[in-house]
Enzyme design. Sequence first.
Site, PDB file in Angstrom:
ATOM      1  CG  HIS A 275     118.761  30.753   3.970  1.00 15.14           C
ATOM      2  ND1 HIS A 275     118.084  31.956   4.380  1.00 15.14           N
ATOM      3  CD2 HIS A 275     117.856  30.378   3.047  1.00 15.14           C
ATOM      4  CE1 HIS A 275     117.147  32.401   3.750  1.00 15.14           C
ATOM      5  NE2 HIS A 275     116.906  31.361   2.643  1.00 15.14           N
ATOM      6  CB  SER A 276     115.263  28.931   5.454  1.00 15.42           C
ATOM      7  OG  SER A 276     113.951  28.825   4.975  1.00 15.42           O
ATOM      8  CE1 TYR A 277     112.333  21.790   7.700  1.00 17.60           C
ATOM      9  CE2 TYR A 277     114.392  20.448   7.432  1.00 17.60           C
ATOM     10  CZ  TYR A 277     113.171  20.686   7.945  1.00 17.60           C
ATOM     11  OH  TYR A 277     112.625  19.330   8.586  1.00 17.60           O
ATOM     12  CB  ALA A 306     112.571  27.030   9.194  1.00 16.97           C
TER      13      ALA A 306
END
Length: 405
Positions: A275-277, A306
């Site tokens: 997820h994300s980073y 990201a």
Amino acid sequence: MAQIAAGQEDREKTTALKDLLSRIDLDELMKKDEPPFTFPKTLEEFEYAFNEYGQLRHLKTEEPFVFNAREDLHRWNQKRYEALGEIITQYVYELLEKKCNMTKQILPEERTDDEPTSFIYLSPDALSNPSKLLVLIQGSGVVRAGQWARRLIINQDLNSGTQIPFITRAMEEGYGVMVLNPNENYLEVEKSAMSSPLSSPTEPSDEPAEKRDRKDDKEGKKKREFYEKYRNPQKETETERIPIRENSSSEEHVLYVWDHFVSQAKAKNVFIMAHSYGGLSFVELMNQRETEVKEKVCAVALTDSAHNIWLQETSKGTQDWMQQHCCNWVSSPEPVDTLLDPMLRDCPRVSAGTERHELTSWMSFESIFRFFNKSLETKEDEEAEETSNTVTTRSSSLKYKHQDL
């Protein structure tokens, strides 16, 4: 002359007012009458508990968590929220250990007794499962192992904010599971008096030392008298951070866990959810271990990742592989799984069915497991076809040899 004198007086008043305002720290004024940063250490002491639906509720009123416990004291409310967050972190660790039967693995493996450490969580068969392994990588921030978003845990429920549903579902479907902890990067300790200078360096002055000292004493006395009335009676503890060896960043942590655990696991098919980073950290892993990842990983599910293949300077081989083996569920108002226009040439982007970044993982839950299952079926079909072709080729070769004889 009178006008000149009046103008001079106005300038002096303006100068005096500017001098007074320069001494006023608005942040300090806001801290006036601020209660001490002393908060409960357990959920029970906070008078909160999770109900049968995994929702955090007040024990007496059964109301959701209230951030503004005291009006006009934002900093104190924020500190209270952070204190509750630390309790939530420990609560999730307990769920991983008791509900999911996972064990804590301390990192780095070879370490001294006094160096700072981190940890990950492993299912009982994480290293021994011969078939499937699921690796979970969260985003950046305050979240720790087992969490997607602290805000969701506190304000919505455990299912949406933790990785528990993914872990239990994976175990039910025969996966081993590794839960990474990419934000546990340092040990925070109280800064000793010796580590901070007593006075900050100043610009050299041409004034005599005795005159300068008298002036500094006078200025210091004025400031002390002013802040005696408005100062915050409590001081936050100054701390310093000691990095954890080979785990001082999310990227380092993911690489370390790959080298020491994932690459050593017996699973033929590794699945990664980031997820994300965490997506950026996975792409960095590919930059460092491209051949190994391609050999061992079957599919990668990203949620609002990201990563950036240009800024991270990924190879064409990595980009081609991501096109075939990755899918990114991103925040979007479109229905879940709706195919979206690609932003870069890396992997397909589909809607997570929500515009809230922190909810993308939970809203993509069912889709991600379908994606994993389909990816595995495709791989097994390709391997079966390749085996069949190899057998056919060998049979044809033997037939021709027999005819030659």
